[in-house]
Design a protein around this motif. Structure first.
Motif, PDB file in Angstrom:
ATOM      1  N   SER A 208       0.845  -1.196   0.000  1.00  0.00           N
ATOM      2  CA  SER A 208       0.000   0.000   0.000  1.00  0.00           C
ATOM      3  C   SER A 208       0.878   1.243   0.000  1.00  0.00           C
ATOM      4  O   SER A 208       2.057   1.190   0.364  1.00  0.00           O
ATOM      5  CB  SER A 208      -0.908   0.018   1.232  1.00  0.00           C
ATOM      6  N   MET A 209       0.299   2.344  -0.454  1.00  0.00           N
ATOM      7  CA  MET A 209       1.017   3.610  -0.400  1.00  0.00           C
ATOM      8  C   MET A 209       0.030   4.765  -0.542  1.00  0.00           C
ATOM      9  O   MET A 209      -1.127   4.559  -0.974  1.00  0.00           O
ATOM     10  CB  MET A 209       2.083   3.706  -1.489  1.00  0.00           C
ATOM     11  N   THR A 210       0.494   5.939  -0.200  1.00  0.00           N
ATOM     12  CA  THR A 210      -0.294   7.164  -0.332  1.00  0.00           C
ATOM     13  C   THR A 210       0.488   8.176  -1.128  1.00  0.00           C
ATOM     14  O   THR A 210       1.664   8.427  -0.859  1.00  0.00           O
ATOM     15  CB  THR A 210      -0.638   7.748   1.043  1.00  0.00           C
ATOM     16  N   LEU A 211      -0.181   8.752  -2.127  1.00  0.00           N
ATOM     17  CA  LEU A 211       0.389   9.849  -2.898  1.00  0.00           C
ATOM     18  C   LEU A 211      -0.187  11.154  -2.350  1.00  0.00           C
ATOM     19  O   LEU A 211      -1.393  11.270  -2.118  1.00  0.00           O
ATOM     20  CB  LEU A 211       0.017   9.731  -4.379  1.00  0.00           C
ATOM     21  N   LEU A 212       0.710  12.115  -2.177  1.00  0.00           N
ATOM     22  CA  LEU A 212       0.290  13.387  -1.606  1.00  0.00           C
ATOM     23  C   LEU A 212       0.301  14.473  -2.667  1.00  0.00           C
ATOM     24  O   LEU A 212       1.242  14.593  -3.439  1.00  0.00           O
ATOM     25  CB  LEU A 212       1.222  13.790  -0.472  1.00  0.00           C
ATOM     26  N   CYS A 213      -0.764  15.258  -2.695  1.00  0.00           N
ATOM     27  CA  CYS A 213      -0.854  16.422  -3.556  1.00  0.00           C
ATOM     28  C   CYS A 213      -1.089  17.643  -2.684  1.00  0.00           C
ATOM     29  O   CYS A 213      -1.956  17.598  -1.791  1.00  0.00           O
ATOM     30  CB  CYS A 213      -1.990  16.260  -4.555  1.00  0.00           C
ATOM     31  N   ALA A 214      -0.348  18.700  -2.947  1.00  0.00           N
ATOM     32  CA  ALA A 214      -0.523  19.940  -2.201  1.00  0.00           C
ATOM     33  C   ALA A 214      -0.576  21.112  -3.164  1.00  0.00           C
ATOM     34  O   ALA A 214       0.170  21.142  -4.143  1.00  0.00           O
ATOM     35  CB  ALA A 214       0.617  20.124  -1.205  1.00  0.00           C
ATOM     36  N   GLN A 215      -1.475  22.059  -2.871  1.00  0.00           N
ATOM     37  CA  GLN A 215      -1.549  23.272  -3.694  1.00  0.00           C
ATOM     38  C   GLN A 215      -1.619  24.490  -2.780  1.00  0.00           C
ATOM     39  O   GLN A 215      -2.260  24.456  -1.725  1.00  0.00           O
ATOM     40  CB  GLN A 215      -2.739  23.207  -4.675  1.00  0.00           C
ATOM     41  N   ASP A 216      -0.954  25.550  -3.227  1.00  0.00           N
ATOM     42  CA  ASP A 216      -0.897  26.760  -2.418  1.00  0.00           C
ATOM     43  C   ASP A 216      -1.648  27.916  -3.073  1.00  0.00           C
ATOM     44  O   ASP A 216      -1.354  29.087  -2.804  1.00  0.00           O
ATOM     45  CB  ASP A 216       0.560  27.140  -2.137  1.00  0.00           C
ATOM     46  N   MET A 217      -2.618  27.595  -3.915  1.00  0.00           N
ATOM     47  CA  MET A 217      -3.358  28.626  -4.639  1.00  0.00           C
ATOM     48  C   MET A 217      -4.752  28.840  -4.063  1.00  0.00           C
ATOM     49  O   MET A 217      -5.564  29.557  -4.649  1.00  0.00           O
ATOM     50  CB  MET A 217      -3.446  28.233  -6.120  1.00  0.00           C
ATOM     51  N   ASN A 218      -5.043  28.172  -2.936  1.00  0.00           N
ATOM     52  CA  ASN A 218      -6.335  28.303  -2.278  1.00  0.00           C
ATOM     53  C   ASN A 218      -7.501  27.852  -3.175  1.00  0.00           C
ATOM     54  O   ASN A 218      -8.609  28.376  -3.105  1.00  0.00           O
ATOM     55  CB  ASN A 218      -6.579  29.755  -1.827  1.00  0.00           C
ATOM     56  N   HIS A 219      -7.206  26.850  -4.019  1.00  0.00           N
ATOM     57  CA  HIS A 219      -8.239  26.326  -4.916  1.00  0.00           C
ATOM     58  C   HIS A 219      -9.190  25.401  -4.180  1.00  0.00           C
ATOM     59  O   HIS A 219      -8.783  24.614  -3.324  1.00  0.00           O
ATOM     60  CB  HIS A 219      -7.592  25.561  -6.076  1.00  0.00           C
ATOM     61  N   GLU A 220     -10.473  25.517  -4.558  1.00  0.00           N
ATOM     62  CA  GLU A 220     -11.483  24.674  -3.904  1.00  0.00           C
ATOM     63  C   GLU A 220     -11.501  23.260  -4.475  1.00  0.00           C
ATOM     64  O   GLU A 220     -11.718  22.297  -3.758  1.00  0.00           O
ATOM     65  CB  GLU A 220     -12.880  25.292  -4.070  1.00  0.00           C
TER      66      GLU A 220
ATOM     67  N   TYR B 279      -8.699   2.570  -5.574  1.00  0.00           N
ATOM     68  CA  TYR B 279      -8.142   3.792  -5.012  1.00  0.00           C
ATOM     69  C   TYR B 279      -9.087   4.372  -3.961  1.00  0.00           C
ATOM     70  O   TYR B 279     -10.303   4.243  -4.079  1.00  0.00           O
ATOM     71  CB  TYR B 279      -7.933   4.862  -6.085  1.00  0.00           C
ATOM     72  N   ASN B 280      -8.495   5.047  -2.965  1.00  0.00           N
ATOM     73  CA  ASN B 280      -9.294   5.840  -2.053  1.00  0.00           C
ATOM     74  C   ASN B 280      -8.640   7.209  -1.909  1.00  0.00           C
ATOM     75  O   ASN B 280      -7.454   7.378  -2.202  1.00  0.00           O
ATOM     76  CB  ASN B 280      -9.436   5.159  -0.692  1.00  0.00           C
ATOM     77  N   VAL B 281      -9.431   8.194  -1.508  1.00  0.00           N
ATOM     78  CA  VAL B 281      -8.923   9.562  -1.404  1.00  0.00           C
ATOM     79  C   VAL B 281      -9.425  10.194  -0.120  1.00  0.00           C
ATOM     80  O   VAL B 281     -10.418   9.754   0.473  1.00  0.00           O
ATOM     81  CB  VAL B 281      -9.348  10.443  -2.595  1.00  0.00           C
ATOM     82  N   SER B 282      -8.704  11.236   0.296  1.00  0.00           N
ATOM     83  CA  SER B 282      -9.168  12.034   1.431  1.00  0.00           C
ATOM     84  C   SER B 282      -8.747  13.483   1.240  1.00  0.00           C
ATOM     85  O   SER B 282      -7.674  13.764   0.693  1.00  0.00           O
ATOM     86  CB  SER B 282      -8.620  11.486   2.751  1.00  0.00           C
ATOM     87  N   ARG B 283      -9.588  14.374   1.714  1.00  0.00           N
ATOM     88  CA  ARG B 283      -9.327  15.811   1.625  1.00  0.00           C
ATOM     89  C   ARG B 283      -9.653  16.421   2.982  1.00  0.00           C
ATOM     90  O   ARG B 283     -10.695  17.014   3.196  1.00  0.00           O
ATOM     91  CB  ARG B 283     -10.197  16.455   0.541  1.00  0.00           C
ATOM     92  N   LEU B 284      -8.719  16.238   3.903  1.00  0.00           N
ATOM     93  CA  LEU B 284      -8.922  16.724   5.271  1.00  0.00           C
ATOM     94  C   LEU B 284      -8.610  18.210   5.381  1.00  0.00           C
ATOM     95  O   LEU B 284      -9.176  18.909   6.216  1.00  0.00           O
ATOM     96  CB  LEU B 284      -8.075  15.916   6.250  1.00  0.00           C
ATOM     97  N   LYS B 285      -7.697  18.677   4.556  1.00  0.00           N
ATOM     98  CA  LYS B 285      -7.354  20.081   4.515  1.00  0.00           C
ATOM     99  C   LYS B 285      -7.565  20.604   3.102  1.00  0.00           C
ATOM    100  O   LYS B 285      -7.365  19.868   2.133  1.00  0.00           O
ATOM    101  CB  LYS B 285      -5.899  20.304   4.920  1.00  0.00           C
ATOM    102  N   LYS B 286      -7.929  21.850   2.993  1.00  0.00           N
ATOM    103  CA  LYS B 286      -8.227  22.416   1.670  1.00  0.00           C
ATOM    104  C   LYS B 286      -7.043  22.290   0.723  1.00  0.00           C
ATOM    105  O   LYS B 286      -7.221  22.061  -0.476  1.00  0.00           O
ATOM    106  CB  LYS B 286      -8.603  23.890   1.832  1.00  0.00           C
ATOM    107  N   GLN B 287      -5.829  22.428   1.235  1.00  0.00           N
ATOM    108  CA  GLN B 287      -4.673  22.464   0.354  1.00  0.00           C
ATOM    109  C   GLN B 287      -4.134  21.095  -0.020  1.00  0.00           C
ATOM    110  O   GLN B 287      -3.268  20.995  -0.881  1.00  0.00           O
ATOM    111  CB  GLN B 287      -3.556  23.306   0.985  1.00  0.00           C
TER     112      GLN B 287
END
Lengths: 116, 116
Positions: free
Chosen positions: B18-30, B64-72
């Motif tokens: 198993s593994m998790t891929l992380l995506c981060a954005q700093d543009m305050n996109h919804e 696949y599963n996903v989570s969006r705990l923080k907006k970024q």
């Protein structure tokens, strides 16, 4: 079933000439269209877009034409440059409320090669 | 502004890991999205999120599963990797409302995953 189709996997053009990349779509609800460019080992980058209320949008060397009756759009690059060599993706979106809000449907891409 | 970043850039997994891929954005996109790109297949939507705490299935969500705990941040998880999940994964983000009327998505550089 693919809703956005790019039927030419590749295109080769001499530097200075025009490159024309084509895209067809099947869903009549699509009302916003985009072109992305992708270099190897990088993410796609936005190039140009067009709303269905227009039939042409121009940005420097890049022009997108939309023919709604034929469900067809094309990207023209004039003049083509070696740095334009990349994969070009056509994408479409239906800007209506609902579960597909903001979703893009992509074509399979066209590899453009511009040779000196 | 870093834009959209993805971690890791490369990963090799064995079947069943198993593994998790992380995506981060700093543009305050919804809105945020996960795509996979396979040769000759274009970009296919896996899951997306229209806001913190909300996720939805895309075109190819199985495995696949996903989570969006923080907006970024938008995380993509593979609970039990399979060779069919060998692909390049792209994250993208977008404003909910674009003042310019242009609804392009901004992409990260991608994560190349190989499952053996």
């Amino acid at each position: 079933d693919q809703q956005v189709k790019q039927n030419s996997p590749s295109l080769s053009v001499q530097e200075g000439r025009i490159s024309i990349l084509n895209c067809d779509y099947t869903n009549s609800m699509f009302d916003y269209f985009l072109w992305y460019k992708k270099y190897p080992a990088e993410g796609p980058t936005f190039l140009i877009s067009i709303s269905s209320i227009k039939d042409k949008n121009e940005d420097g060397r890049f022009t997108v034409f939309l023919n709604k009756s034929a469900k067809h759009l094309s990207l023209h690059i004039v003049p083509s440059q070696p740095g334009d060599s990349a994969v070009y993706f056509c994408a479409a979106s239906a800007r209506v409320r609902g579960s597909t809000l903001g979703r893009l449907y992509f074509g399979r891409g066209t590899q453009l090669t511009v040779w000196p | 502004n870093a834009g959209v970043t993805q971690t890791p850039k490369f990963r090799v997994l064995k079947t069943g890991q198993s593994m998790t891929l992380l995506c981060a954005q700093d543009m305050n996109h919804e809105y945020m999205y996960w795509y996979r790109q396979d040769p000759g297949m274009g970009l296919r939507l896996i899951h997306y999120s229209v806001g913190e705490g909300t996720t939805a299935k895309g075109e190819v969500p199985d495995g696949y599963n996903v989570s969006r705990l923080k907006k970024q941040n938008f995380l993509l998880g593979l609970e039990s990797a399979a060779p069919s999940q060998t692909s390049v994964y792209f994250c993208a983000s977008r404003r909910r409302v674009a003042p310019s009327g242009s609804y392009e998505q901004y992409f990260g550089p991608g994560t190349r995953l190989t499952v053996t």
